[in-house]
Design a protein around this motif. Structure first.
Motif, short mmCIF file in Angstrom:
data_model
loop_
_atom_site.label_atom_id
_atom_site.label_comp_id
_atom_site.label_asym_id
_atom_site.label_seq_id
_atom_site.Cartn_x
_atom_site.Cartn_y
_atom_site.Cartn_z
N HIS A 193 0.89 -1.08 0.19
CA HIS A 193 0.14 0.22 0.01
C HIS A 193 0.54 1.26 0.14
N PRO A 194 0.54 2.43 -1.04
CA PRO A 194 1.32 3.48 -0.85
C PRO A 194 1.20 4.30 0.75
N VAL A 195 0.37 3.91 1.57
CA VAL A 195 0.38 5.13 3.37
C VAL A 195 0.24 3.92 3.92
N ARG A 196 0.75 4.40 5.10
CA ARG A 196 1.07 3.11 6.10
C ARG A 196 0.65 4.08 7.17
N ARG A 197 0.18 3.17 8.45
CA ARG A 197 -0.36 3.74 9.26
C ARG A 197 0.98 4.42 10.87
N LEU A 198 1.39 5.13 10.89
CA LEU A 198 3.21 4.80 12.05
C LEU A 198 2.42 5.20 13.72
N GLU A 199 2.57 3.91 14.48
CA GLU A 199 2.45 3.46 15.42
C GLU A 199 3.62 4.20 16.89
N ILE A 200 3.09 5.05 17.62
CA ILE A 200 4.31 5.05 18.38
C ILE A 200 3.80 4.89 20.07
N PRO A 201 4.46 3.71 20.52
CA PRO A 201 4.43 4.32 22.08
C PRO A 201 4.78 4.85 22.90
N VAL A 202 4.17 5.11 23.84
CA VAL A 202 4.72 6.79 24.62
C VAL A 202 4.30 6.18 26.36
N GLY A 203 5.00 5.58 27.28
CA GLY A 203 5.27 5.63 28.48
C GLY A 203 4.73 7.46 29.36
N ILE A 204 4.14 7.70 30.30
CA ILE A 204 4.16 8.52 31.12
C ILE A 204 3.92 8.50 31.78
N ALA A 205 4.40 9.16 33.19
CA ALA A 205 4.12 9.57 34.58
C ALA A 205 3.06 9.15 34.90
N TYR A 206 2.44 8.55 35.77
CA TYR A 206 1.18 8.90 37.10
C TYR A 206 0.82 9.97 37.13
N SER A 207 1.90 10.78 37.94
CA SER A 207 1.18 12.19 38.10
C SER A 207 1.29 13.14 37.09
N ALA A 208 1.16 12.72 35.72
CA ALA A 208 0.76 14.04 35.02
C ALA A 208 -0.51 13.46 34.63
N ASP A 209 -0.96 15.20 34.75
CA ASP A 209 -2.55 15.48 33.56
C ASP A 209 -2.41 15.00 31.98
N LEU A 210 -3.69 14.27 32.60
CA LEU A 210 -4.18 13.38 30.99
C LEU A 210 -4.72 14.57 30.04
N ASN A 211 -5.37 15.10 30.75
CA ASN A 211 -5.63 16.63 29.39
C ASN A 211 -4.44 17.42 28.89
N GLN A 212 -3.32 17.33 29.61
CA GLN A 212 -1.95 17.84 29.28
C GLN A 212 -1.01 17.52 28.09
N THR A 213 -1.49 16.63 29.14
CA THR A 213 -0.58 15.28 27.70
C THR A 213 -1.28 15.10 26.74
N ARG A 214 -2.01 15.00 26.58
CA ARG A 214 -2.78 14.85 25.01
C ARG A 214 -2.40 15.75 24.79
N GLU A 215 -2.34 16.72 25.05
CA GLU A 215 -2.28 18.43 24.50
C GLU A 215 -0.69 18.40 23.81
N ALA A 216 0.62 18.14 25.07
CA ALA A 216 1.14 17.84 24.10
C ALA A 216 1.67 16.78 23.12
N LEU A 217 1.32 15.58 22.86
CA LEU A 217 1.10 14.66 22.25
C LEU A 217 0.87 14.78 20.83
N MET A 218 -0.35 15.80 21.08
CA MET A 218 -1.26 16.37 19.56
C MET A 218 -0.16 16.92 19.01
N ALA A 219 0.38 18.34 19.93
CA ALA A 219 0.96 19.69 18.75
C ALA A 219 2.49 18.60 18.79
N ALA A 220 2.87 17.92 18.70
CA ALA A 220 3.95 16.94 18.73
C ALA A 220 3.32 16.46 17.24
N THR A 221 2.14 16.22 16.80
CA THR A 221 1.81 15.81 15.07
C THR A 221 1.86 16.88 14.82
#
Length: 319
Positions: A193-221
């Motif tokens: 196929h000409p297109v593939r999905r790239l999957e990158i696993p990330v382990g975040i500390a339990y003390s991190a805020d979930l919403n803030q973490t999601r925003e940072a990961l989407m900012a990376a994309t």
């Protein structure tokens, strides 16, 4: 019963005649001249002429018939047909040579039929590779130039032969794999196929805020927007995957062109690390907490029976 015995005797007689004629050719016990059309020619020269003619015919015909297929239809199929036609015509040349020495084609077929069972047992591996090669050409799981994974080997297909497939590994090693070994295992065609999905696993500390973490990961994309594919059907995602032993497991998913897969993966990992550092979100690492029972801890510190080593001074030793 008598009929079967007669047939066996006839085949054995034909085989004996065939062997005798070949022996005569090898030791030179044949008539010096033999009439062939309007020319008198030595049988050995005639045999060489037949083989040479079939060689040039096989070379020209295989290229003539496979050339348009390679240029217009498929390069893999063209190469396969080229070798099939070439080897088939060379085999016909040998049959004509035997016929020129008086070995009738019917006798030759009878001998091959009588020896078929033994030949099948002796060449069962080769025949299996040939049959697998035909199946690979019919079902077409991959073609020349594809990156595939089969039997634990990741490599680029360079040539598909009648009996084996030649591939090159990413570190530039040439592997020759029997076709039966490929057809008998799961085949992963990475570049199909000409297109593939790239999957990158990330382990975040339990003390991190979930919403803030999601925003940072989407900012990376978003920081790699020029290298990824973003549309209604293929959207970038930052997903919670579960509770790990030492971290909350996230996965960043983006769609990329197959040809740019490794390059974009490198960019995405660097972008994720940069955005997490800017947001001061710690990337977790394995940790181990040890909890001691209070009674056991008190016993280790002062209670219970303990025997400590006694230090003996040099003075007491002298005494």
């Amino acid at each position: 019963m008598e009929e079967q015995t007669g047939q066996s005797t006839e085949v054995a007689g034909e085989f004996s005649v065939w062997i005798e004629q070949i022996q005569k050719v090898l030791i030179g016990d044949f008539t010096p001249l033999e009439q062939f059309g309007n020319f008198a020619i030595i049988p050995a020269i005639k045999a060489l002429a037949i083989l040479a003619a079939f060689y040039f015919l096989a070379t020209y015909a295989s290229r003539l018939m496979s050339g348009p297929i390679q240029s217009r239809v498929d390069k893999t199929l063209g190469r396969f047909l080229e070798k099939l036609i070439y080897r088939g015509l060379i085999g016909c040349g040998f049959v004509f040579v035997l016929h020129s020495f008086g070995v009738r084609s019917t006798s030759f077929a009878a001998i091959i039929a009588a020896m078929g069972f033994a030949i099948g047992l002796a060449f069962q591996g080769t025949l299996s590779n040939f049959a697998s090669g035909v199946l690979l050409m019919v079902f077409r799981p991959f073609k020349v130039g594809d990156l595939v994974v089969t039997d634990g080997v990741t490599a680029i297909v360079r040539e598909i032969d009648l009996f084996c497939t030649m591939v090159d590994t990413p570190d530039n090693r040439r592997l020759i794999i029997p076709n039966s070994a490929i057809a008998g295992h799961t085949i992963e065609n990475i570049t199909h196929h000409p297109v593939r999905r790239l999957e990158i696993p990330v382990g975040i500390a339990y003390s991190a805020d979930l919403n803030q973490t999601r925003e940072a990961l989407m900012a990376a994309t978003a920081g790699c927007a020029d290298s990824i594919i973003q549309n209604e059907e293929r959207k970038s995602q930052a997903l919670l995957m579960g509770f790990g032993a030492s971290a909350i497991d996230w996965q960043v998913r983006v769609w990329v062109a197959t040809a740019d897969f490794n390059r974009v993966r490198d960019l995405m990992i660097a972008s994720i690390k940069h955005q997490l550092d800017l947001a001061e979100i710690p990337i977790a690492f394995p940790q181990l907490d040890v909890h001691l029972d209070p009674a056991a801890r008190a016993a280790m510190l002062g209670g219970g029976h303990r025997t400590l080593p006694r230090r003996i001074s040099p003075t007491s030793d002298a005494a």
